[in-house]
Design an enzyme around this catalytic site. Structure first.
Site, PDB file in Angstrom:
ATOM      1  N   THR A  97     -55.738 -70.119  79.053  1.00  0.00           N
ATOM      2  CA  THR A  97     -55.634 -71.455  78.458  1.00  0.00           C
ATOM      3  C   THR A  97     -54.232 -72.037  78.578  1.00  0.00           C
ATOM      4  O   THR A  97     -53.951 -73.087  78.013  1.00  0.00           O
ATOM      5  CB  THR A  97     -56.040 -71.411  76.971  1.00  0.00           C
ATOM      6  OG1 THR A  97     -55.152 -70.504  76.271  1.00  0.00           O
ATOM      7  CG2 THR A  97     -57.471 -70.927  76.802  1.00  0.00           C
ATOM      8  N   TRP A  98     -53.342 -71.362  79.314  1.00  0.00           N
ATOM      9  CA  TRP A  98     -51.972 -71.842  79.461  1.00  0.00           C
ATOM     10  C   TRP A  98     -51.972 -73.188  80.174  1.00  0.00           C
ATOM     11  O   TRP A  98     -52.677 -73.375  81.163  1.00  0.00           O
ATOM     12  CB  TRP A  98     -51.149 -70.810  80.235  1.00  0.00           C
ATOM     13  CG  TRP A  98     -49.741 -71.239  80.496  1.00  0.00           C
ATOM     14  CD1 TRP A  98     -48.805 -71.560  79.565  1.00  0.00           C
ATOM     15  CD2 TRP A  98     -49.114 -71.379  81.778  1.00  0.00           C
ATOM     16  NE1 TRP A  98     -47.620 -71.897  80.178  1.00  0.00           N
ATOM     17  CE2 TRP A  98     -47.776 -71.791  81.536  1.00  0.00           C
ATOM     18  CE3 TRP A  98     -49.541 -71.197  83.083  1.00  0.00           C
ATOM     19  CZ2 TRP A  98     -46.873 -72.026  82.572  1.00  0.00           C
ATOM     20  CZ3 TRP A  98     -48.637 -71.422  84.116  1.00  0.00           C
ATOM     21  CH2 TRP A  98     -47.320 -71.838  83.866  1.00  0.00           C
ATOM     22  N   TYR A 131     -48.706 -71.399  73.423  1.00  0.00           N
ATOM     23  CA  TYR A 131     -49.334 -72.368  74.314  1.00  0.00           C
ATOM     24  C   TYR A 131     -49.552 -73.707  73.590  1.00  0.00           C
ATOM     25  O   TYR A 131     -50.261 -73.761  72.579  1.00  0.00           O
ATOM     26  CB  TYR A 131     -50.674 -71.849  74.833  1.00  0.00           C
ATOM     27  CG  TYR A 131     -50.577 -70.667  75.781  1.00  0.00           C
ATOM     28  CD1 TYR A 131     -49.360 -70.214  76.267  1.00  0.00           C
ATOM     29  CD2 TYR A 131     -51.731 -70.003  76.190  1.00  0.00           C
ATOM     30  CE1 TYR A 131     -49.274 -69.131  77.127  1.00  0.00           C
ATOM     31  CE2 TYR A 131     -51.664 -68.913  77.065  1.00  0.00           C
ATOM     32  CZ  TYR A 131     -50.430 -68.484  77.516  1.00  0.00           C
ATOM     33  OH  TYR A 131     -50.365 -67.406  78.375  1.00  0.00           O
ATOM     34  N   ASN A 199     -45.712 -60.604  73.892  1.00  0.00           N
ATOM     35  CA  ASN A 199     -45.584 -61.542  75.000  1.00  0.00           C
ATOM     36  C   ASN A 199     -44.300 -61.419  75.815  1.00  0.00           C
ATOM     37  O   ASN A 199     -44.005 -62.277  76.622  1.00  0.00           O
ATOM     38  CB  ASN A 199     -45.721 -62.984  74.492  1.00  0.00           C
ATOM     39  CG  ASN A 199     -46.147 -63.941  75.584  1.00  0.00           C
ATOM     40  OD1 ASN A 199     -46.484 -63.528  76.683  1.00  0.00           O
ATOM     41  ND2 ASN A 199     -46.126 -65.220  75.285  1.00  0.00           N
ATOM     42  N   GLN A 255     -50.175 -57.297  80.759  1.00  0.00           N
ATOM     43  CA  GLN A 255     -50.428 -58.567  81.445  1.00  0.00           C
ATOM     44  C   GLN A 255     -49.267 -58.822  82.387  1.00  0.00           C
ATOM     45  O   GLN A 255     -48.106 -58.816  81.962  1.00  0.00           O
ATOM     46  CB  GLN A 255     -50.552 -59.724  80.456  1.00  0.00           C
ATOM     47  CG  GLN A 255     -51.972 -60.012  80.038  1.00  0.00           C
ATOM     48  CD  GLN A 255     -52.144 -61.419  79.474  1.00  0.00           C
ATOM     49  OE1 GLN A 255     -51.460 -62.346  79.874  1.00  0.00           O
ATOM     50  NE2 GLN A 255     -53.073 -61.565  78.541  1.00  0.00           N
ATOM     51  N   PRO A 286     -53.119 -66.049  89.818  1.00  0.00           N
ATOM     52  CA  PRO A 286     -53.635 -65.591  91.117  1.00  0.00           C
ATOM     53  C   PRO A 286     -53.446 -66.594  92.246  1.00  0.00           C
ATOM     54  O   PRO A 286     -53.358 -66.200  93.417  1.00  0.00           O
ATOM     55  CB  PRO A 286     -55.125 -65.354  90.843  1.00  0.00           C
ATOM     56  CG  PRO A 286     -55.446 -66.238  89.677  1.00  0.00           C
ATOM     57  CD  PRO A 286     -54.204 -66.214  88.831  1.00  0.00           C
TER      58      PRO A 286
END
Length: 404
Positions: A97-98, A131, A199, A255, A286
């Site tokens: 959702t960034w 975010y 994070n 992550q 990606p």
């Protein structure tokens, strides 16, 4: 703190498969202690030396080969993998959702995207307290509440580090991990998240405090697992060792950024952690914010993310010398994509999925149509033969090699 991997390997060899991957089983009171009844490894009711006691000490045989194998969802074609070597099954393509939720796209578009994702078998939805200054979590929470999907049918992850302007609203202190996660849950309108991520690493906070705080929020039912995001391999190993030393809960995944032009960490460092301590990878970026889609082609379209306020850094990156070289490489991949019957973006996403230890690749999209295109990468994955991957490596010329 310096951590010896060799030492950790010795500890791993001395533990049963179940113990090192799952950790100690909680007792009736929900703690992290040994088996109910007290004694270490003894069955409830004492530690006699009879046949029953001896049988109870025999470790469970290792899982058969293929126990962590990929499975395919009925009707959707979505593939599911274990999150690292935990038992949690996640879709190999997740939705991030960034930039999009609460910012680039409307709430209506966000609902369309989330609905299409869920209906196509995506069960992993990722967000963070930072975010859109919390709006992404709020938007995601509102949509989930309106859809009424079973909470047990999807996995929600959020990330903690940047929560506000005050000094105590940033970092990985016990205070901010607990308060930050509670704030996220309030915005998400959920009782718990499935995974809470740190994070980034925090040099100002002792590792023991971080691991104890993550263990606390899990024991309190605010999260089910915890992981790291943008941590170094040595830092992840330190957290794992700290958890084992103090009988706490270790991280289950990292992550990390991974795409055709960012390879070293996910392809060379994280597979070793996956095999040694069971930490898997959830990767993001990606298509490198659209760089790997051939849409730039030497220019920056008005509708792309690089023209959004606050993303001048992306525009600068696209227009830099390195950016232009990368765009040229993307154009070189076009004939191969056409040969495989896919877009460059689909090829790039499928390429990320084939990396060892990768549990899920997070997609960032601004429309349901774009999401459907990216989900098409699943059909490309089976076409990525060793020969095809070798050809891609030859075109890119950036395959990382072991320094040993």
């Amino acid at each position: 703190m310096q951590v010896s991997i060799a030492c950790t390997e010795q500890n791993l060899r001395s533990r049963s498969s179940e113990d090192r991957l799952c950790g100690p089983r909680p007792g009736p009171g929900g703690g992290n202690g040994g088996l109910a009844g007290g004694g270490h490894g003894n069955p409830p009711g004492g530690g006699g030396s009879g046949p029953k006691a001896r049988a109870a000490l025999v470790p469970r045989p290792p899982a058969p080969a293929g126990a962590l194998r990929e499975s395919t969802g009925r009707g959707t074609g979505m593939k599911y993998r274990n999150l690292g070597k935990s038992g949690l099954r996640v879709s190999c393509l997740g939705l991030g959702t960034w930039v999009t939720f609460g910012s680039q796209i409307s709430d209506e578009t966000a609902e369309d995207v989330l609905t299409v994702a869920y209906e196509h078998g995506v069960n992993l939805f990722d967000t963070a307290e930072v975010y859109a200054a919390g709006k992404a979590e709020r938007t995601l929470g509102n949509i989930l509440k309106s859809k009424g999907w079973r909470r047990s049918s999807y996995v929600i992850t959020t990330k903690i580090f940047w929560g506000g302007q005050a000094e105590t609203e940033r970092g990985l202190s016990r205070k901010h991990i607990i308060e930050g996660l509670r704030g996220s849950l309030e915005r998400l309108q959920l009782g718990y998240v499935d995974i809470v991520f740190a994070n980034r690493s925090d040099p100002n906070c002792p590792m023991e405090e971080i691991v104890r705080a993550m263990t606390y929020v899990i024991n309190q039912g605010l999260a089910l697992y915890w992981g790291t995001s943008r941590w170094g391999a040595a830092e992840i190993m330190e957290a794992y060792s700290m958890a084992r030393q103090f009988n706490l809960i270790p991280p289950v995944c990292e992550q990390a950024e991974h795409h055709l032009f960012q390879r070293e960490k996910v392809e060379m460092q994280l597979p070793e952690l996956y095999h040694k301590i069971g930490v898997g990878s959830v990767t993001w970026y990606p298509v490198a914010c659209g760089l790997i889609t051939s849409k730039y082609d030497g220019r920056v379209p008005d509708t792309c993310r690089a023209n959004i306020k606050g993303y001048q850094w992306l525009k600068d990156k696209v227009q830099s010398e390195d950016g232009k070289k990368q765009q040229a490489k993307v154009m070189d991949l076009l004939p191969m994509a056409h040969q495989l019957g896919c877009t460059v973006a689909q090829l790039a996403i499928a390429w990320c999925l084939r990396s060892e230890g990768v549990s899920s690749v997070l997609l960032g999209v601004s429309s349901a149509e774009q999401l459907i295109e990216h989900l098409g990468a699943l059909q490309v994955l089976s076409q990525l033969t060793p020969q095809t991957v070798m050809e891609i490596d030859g075109l890119l010329g950036n395959k990382p090699h072991s320094k040993k």
